[in-house]
Each structure stands twice: as C-alpha cells, then as structure tokens.
Design a protein around this motif. Structure first.
Motif, mmCIF file in Angstrom:
data_model
loop_
_atom_site.group_PDB
_atom_site.id
_atom_site.type_symbol
_atom_site.label_atom_id
_atom_site.label_comp_id
_atom_site.label_asym_id
_atom_site.label_seq_id
_atom_site.Cartn_x
_atom_site.Cartn_y
_atom_site.Cartn_z
ATOM 1 N N GLN A 1 24.144 36.485 37.034
ATOM 2 C CA GLN A 1 23.847 35.254 36.308
ATOM 3 C C GLN A 1 24.149 34.032 37.169
ATOM 4 O O GLN A 1 23.299 33.171 37.367
ATOM 5 C CB GLN A 1 24.671 35.195 35.012
ATOM 6 C CG GLN A 1 24.340 34.011 34.115
ATOM 7 C CD GLN A 1 25.428 33.788 33.075
ATOM 8 O OE1 GLN A 1 26.504 33.281 33.403
ATOM 9 N NE2 GLN A 1 25.152 34.162 31.823
ATOM 10 N N ARG A 2 25.378 33.971 37.724
ATOM 11 C CA ARG A 2 25.739 32.830 38.571
ATOM 12 C C ARG A 2 25.212 33.001 39.991
ATOM 13 O O ARG A 2 25.128 32.030 40.747
ATOM 14 C CB ARG A 2 27.264 32.644 38.560
ATOM 15 C CG ARG A 2 27.797 32.382 37.162
ATOM 16 C CD ARG A 2 29.214 31.861 37.155
ATOM 17 N NE ARG A 2 30.230 32.855 37.469
ATOM 18 C CZ ARG A 2 30.789 33.672 36.581
ATOM 19 N NH1 ARG A 2 30.401 33.630 35.300
ATOM 20 N NH2 ARG A 2 31.727 34.524 36.934
ATOM 21 N N LYS A 3 24.907 34.248 40.364
ATOM 22 C CA LYS A 3 24.323 34.567 41.675
ATOM 23 C C LYS A 3 25.161 33.979 42.803
ATOM 24 O O LYS A 3 24.656 33.391 43.763
ATOM 25 C CB LYS A 3 22.866 34.084 41.744
ATOM 26 C CG LYS A 3 22.004 34.731 40.660
ATOM 27 C CD LYS A 3 20.714 34.003 40.381
ATOM 28 C CE LYS A 3 20.061 34.550 39.118
ATOM 29 N NZ LYS A 3 18.874 33.809 38.704
ATOM 30 N N SER A 4 26.453 34.191 42.672
ATOM 31 C CA SER A 4 27.411 33.609 43.606
ATOM 32 C C SER A 4 27.921 34.669 44.580
ATOM 33 O O SER A 4 28.008 35.852 44.248
ATOM 34 C CB SER A 4 28.595 33.013 42.834
ATOM 35 O OG SER A 4 29.610 32.567 43.715
ATOM 36 N N ASN A 5 28.271 34.226 45.766
ATOM 37 C CA ASN A 5 28.946 35.086 46.736
ATOM 38 C C ASN A 5 30.281 34.468 47.152
ATOM 39 O O ASN A 5 30.816 34.795 48.204
ATOM 40 C CB ASN A 5 28.064 35.328 47.966
ATOM 41 C CG ASN A 5 27.725 34.042 48.698
ATOM 42 O OD1 ASN A 5 27.843 32.940 48.160
ATOM 43 N ND2 ASN A 5 27.306 34.165 49.956
ATOM 44 N N ASN A 6 30.815 33.590 46.296
ATOM 45 C CA ASN A 6 32.083 32.945 46.587
ATOM 46 C C ASN A 6 33.121 33.379 45.561
ATOM 47 O O ASN A 6 32.891 33.267 44.348
ATOM 48 C CB ASN A 6 31.931 31.427 46.576
ATOM 49 C CG ASN A 6 33.146 30.741 47.186
ATOM 50 O OD1 ASN A 6 34.226 30.729 46.620
ATOM 51 N ND2 ASN A 6 32.953 30.178 48.380
ATOM 52 N N VAL A 7 34.266 33.857 46.047
ATOM 53 C CA VAL A 7 35.292 34.386 45.147
ATOM 54 C C VAL A 7 35.914 33.293 44.288
ATOM 55 O O VAL A 7 36.554 33.591 43.266
ATOM 56 C CB VAL A 7 36.380 35.138 45.938
ATOM 57 C CG1 VAL A 7 35.781 36.347 46.653
ATOM 58 C CG2 VAL A 7 37.092 34.219 46.924
ATOM 59 N N GLY B 1 29.854 36.340 52.317
ATOM 60 C CA GLY B 1 28.651 36.398 53.133
ATOM 61 C C GLY B 1 27.396 36.603 52.295
ATOM 62 O O GLY B 1 27.371 36.327 51.101
ATOM 63 N N LYS B 2 26.373 37.127 52.932
ATOM 64 C CA LYS B 2 25.071 37.291 52.262
ATOM 65 C C LYS B 2 25.035 38.567 51.421
ATOM 66 O O LYS B 2 24.162 39.422 51.568
ATOM 67 C CB LYS B 2 23.950 37.297 53.299
ATOM 68 C CG LYS B 2 23.773 35.952 53.998
ATOM 69 C CD LYS B 2 22.598 35.979 54.968
ATOM 70 C CE LYS B 2 22.360 34.618 55.595
ATOM 71 N NZ LYS B 2 21.213 34.634 56.529
ATOM 72 N N ALA B 3 26.007 38.669 50.525
ATOM 73 C CA ALA B 3 26.178 39.887 49.732
ATOM 74 C C ALA B 3 26.017 39.602 48.249
ATOM 75 O O ALA B 3 26.144 38.459 47.792
ATOM 76 C CB ALA B 3 27.542 40.501 50.004
ATOM 77 N N TYR B 4 25.716 40.650 47.503
ATOM 78 C CA TYR B 4 25.684 40.647 46.045
ATOM 79 C C TYR B 4 24.931 39.454 45.457
ATOM 80 O O TYR B 4 23.710 39.413 45.486
ATOM 81 C CB TYR B 4 27.097 40.777 45.489
ATOM 82 C CG TYR B 4 27.649 42.177 45.699
ATOM 83 C CD1 TYR B 4 27.144 43.250 44.974
ATOM 84 C CD2 TYR B 4 28.631 42.437 46.650
ATOM 85 C CE1 TYR B 4 27.618 44.549 45.173
ATOM 86 C CE2 TYR B 4 29.117 43.724 46.862
ATOM 87 C CZ TYR B 4 28.606 44.771 46.114
ATOM 88 O OH TYR B 4 29.053 46.039 46.320
ATOM 89 N N LEU C 1 28.438 38.811 35.577
ATOM 90 C CA LEU C 1 27.848 37.479 35.452
ATOM 91 C C LEU C 1 27.919 36.728 36.782
ATOM 92 O O LEU C 1 27.008 35.970 37.128
ATOM 93 C CB LEU C 1 28.571 36.685 34.353
ATOM 94 C CG LEU C 1 28.417 37.230 32.929
ATOM 95 C CD1 LEU C 1 29.264 36.402 31.959
ATOM 96 C CD2 LEU C 1 26.969 37.248 32.492
ATOM 97 N N TRP C 2 28.975 36.924 37.534
ATOM 98 C CA TRP C 2 29.135 36.318 38.862
ATOM 99 C C TRP C 2 27.980 36.706 39.785
ATOM 100 O O TRP C 2 27.435 35.878 40.515
ATOM 101 C CB TRP C 2 30.473 36.769 39.444
ATOM 102 C CG TRP C 2 30.830 36.290 40.806
ATOM 103 C CD1 TRP C 2 30.996 34.993 41.217
ATOM 104 C CD2 TRP C 2 31.121 37.106 41.948
ATOM 105 N NE1 TRP C 2 31.376 34.955 42.543
ATOM 106 C CE2 TRP C 2 31.452 36.239 43.016
ATOM 107 C CE3 TRP C 2 31.144 38.483 42.174
ATOM 108 C CZ2 TRP C 2 31.792 36.705 44.287
ATOM 109 C CZ3 TRP C 2 31.496 38.945 43.436
ATOM 110 C CH2 TRP C 2 31.811 38.068 44.476
ATOM 111 N N ILE C 3 27.589 37.983 39.720
ATOM 112 C CA ILE C 3 26.527 38.477 40.596
ATOM 113 C C ILE C 3 25.143 38.143 40.051
ATOM 114 O O ILE C 3 24.305 37.570 40.757
ATOM 115 C CB ILE C 3 26.661 40.004 40.782
ATOM 116 C CG1 ILE C 3 27.972 40.345 41.490
ATOM 117 C CG2 ILE C 3 25.466 40.553 41.580
ATOM 118 C CD1 ILE C 3 28.285 41.844 41.512
#
Length: 282
Positions: free
Chosen positions: A77-83, A102-105, A73-75
């Motif tokens: 659904q939330r489309k986040s790259n922050n831990v 960074g500009k990942a996942y 879901l982080w990748i």
C-alpha cells in the motif's frame, strides 16, 4: 484445534526428522558472534490454508497480527523501502544509514509500467484487473527483479503473489485465491508471520474487489530451521493447541488504500507464551 498449528507442527517435525543439513557448507548467514548459521531444511514445502474455514494463525505462540498487517501495508500500500515507514524493526539490520533497504519490496511494487489500458504500478494493475478481468490468469506481482538485485539490502524472500479467481457453485460472489511463492524461509522466526501477512492481504483484496477470500497456497523452495533454533522448535511444537482466532476486517473499507491496522479485528486469540530471545541470522 487450529489447522495452522497442525500444519506448522507437521512441517517442523518433517524438517527435523527428514531434512538435510548445510553444516560444513559455505553459507552466507552468520550469527552475531560471527560463526556460520547452518540449517536443517526441506526442499519444496507446500501448505494450503482455506480462509473460509478459519484464519491461519498458530496458537502455539502469539503471532503479532497487526504488526504483520503493517508490514504488508508498508510493501503493497505505502510501497516503501524505508524502515522509517514501518512500525516494527524487523528490517533494521538490512537498512543503510538512511533507513533504506534499497530497490527491494515496496520499491518494486511501486514501479510503473505502461499497458494498453494505461500506466500502472504493480498493485494498481492487480486492482484494475480484479475489477475488469477477474478471471485472467495473469494477475501477479513480483519483487524479484534480477537487474535490481545488487541494489537490494536483501534478496526478496516472499517474492511473488499470484491471484486466481474461481466461481464456486451456489456462491453468488466469486472467490479470490492466492499463491505465495517464497524462495527461502526461516521457519521459526517467519513462517506464521508470512502466512498471516498474506492471509490478511488476501482478505483485503477480496473485500475491495467484492469477492470472498478463499485459499492461500504457500510454496516454500527452501524451508529451514537454523541449528540454534532446533531446541526452540522442539519445545514449541509440543505445546498445547487452541482453536483458531476469529479475524475480520472493517467492512466499511472499500478502497485498498484506505486500510489501516485499526481495521483489523482479532477476537478470541488464545495462545501459548511467546518464544523469547530468538537468535536471528543475518
């Protein structure tokens, strides 16, 4: 017994008995003490899991299914790259002082592109296509954007997903299948974690698209066991095996963006003890 256990044990035995070693070669990963992290590996491992048969969680040890779902879901659904947006800490070693990888996942999944049908990020385009042109052969997400690689904390390991719909005879609902491509995998630390993650993603996407979750095809270019992991793997694959757990989703959820980890239902998960203190190469 769990089919996932059988595949996992067979894969590990093949890697250990028939794999090649990187010992003595120039390798990027290192252990915490600074020494090179060598592997024994097999090229081009392919495993197939049928979610209509059972959910592919190994029972040799427990896979944290809700945490695995949270990362998906982080990748996607939330489309986040922050831990800081992730409940687990598995990505902390690759994050900068602000928590960014960074500009990942998730960053890549959230990039918007213009299409004739409108502007979509990668996940929204998949959802649109599964609704409007489900038999398209172009329903894909990819996080391996070459121009952004220097700005990623780690190059994507599981880097592309292909969705493919089939209409099985006698089944009124289409079947949604998935191919997961992975350039590299630490088999002990991540194999079943990744398998379960993308099985859950397949289940979610099938449910919101009115389809049945079918097969997950997992393609690993470099499936490896680190040198310090070999004794742990040898012990793990000799353990007793149990029937696969029953895993389902809250059927009331019809929008992908409404799923939470509380919508994952896990029943009858019998498993062996956890493997503790696994050293992780970075």
């Amino acid at each position: 017994m769990s089919h996932a256990d059988e595949l996992f044990c067979s894969m590990c035995r093949d890697i250990i008995d028939n794999g090649t070693t990187t010992e003595g070669e120039l390798v990027r990963p290192h252990w915490e003490d600074g020494s090179p992290a060598y592997t024994v590996k097999r090229f081009g491992v392919v495993n197939r899991y049928d979610l209509r048969r059972e959910f592919p969680a190994i029972t040799l040890r427990r896979t944290a299914l809700k945490s695995a779902m949270d990362e998906v879901l982080w990748i996607y659904q939330r489309k986040s790259n922050n831990v800081g947006d992730l409940s687990s800490h598995i990505w902390d070693s690759w994050a900068d002082e602000n928590g960014s990888i960074g500009k990942a996942y998730g960053y890549q999944i959230g990039q918007v592109t213009h299409y004739p049908e409108g502007d979509f990020d990668q996940m929204d385009k998949v959802l649109y296509d599964l609704e409007h042109t489900p038999f398209s052969r172009r329903i894909i997400t990819s996080t391996y954007t070459v121009g952004d690689l220097p700005e990623m904390g780690l190059y994507p390991c599981a880097w592309s997903v292909t969705y493919n719909v089939t209409q099985e005879p006698g089944n009124p609902r289409p079947t949604l299948n998935m191919v997961l491509n992975q350039r590299s995998q630490d088999v002990l630390a991540a194999n079943n974690w990744n398998v379960c993650q993308y099985a859950i993603l397949l289940m979610m996407m099938a449910q919101v698209s009115g389809m049945e979750a079918g097969e997950l095809l997992h393609v690993i270019a470099d499936a490896h066991i680190y040198d310090r992991h070999v004794p742990l793997v040898e012990e793990l694959i000799e353990r007793p095996q149990y029937p696969a757990p029953k895993v389902s989703l809250n059927p009331a959820v019809t929008d992908f963006y409404d799923f939470t980890v509380d919508d994952l239902v896990v029943e009858g998960y019998e498993h062996g003890p956890q493997v503790k203190n696994i050293p992780i190469a970075v």
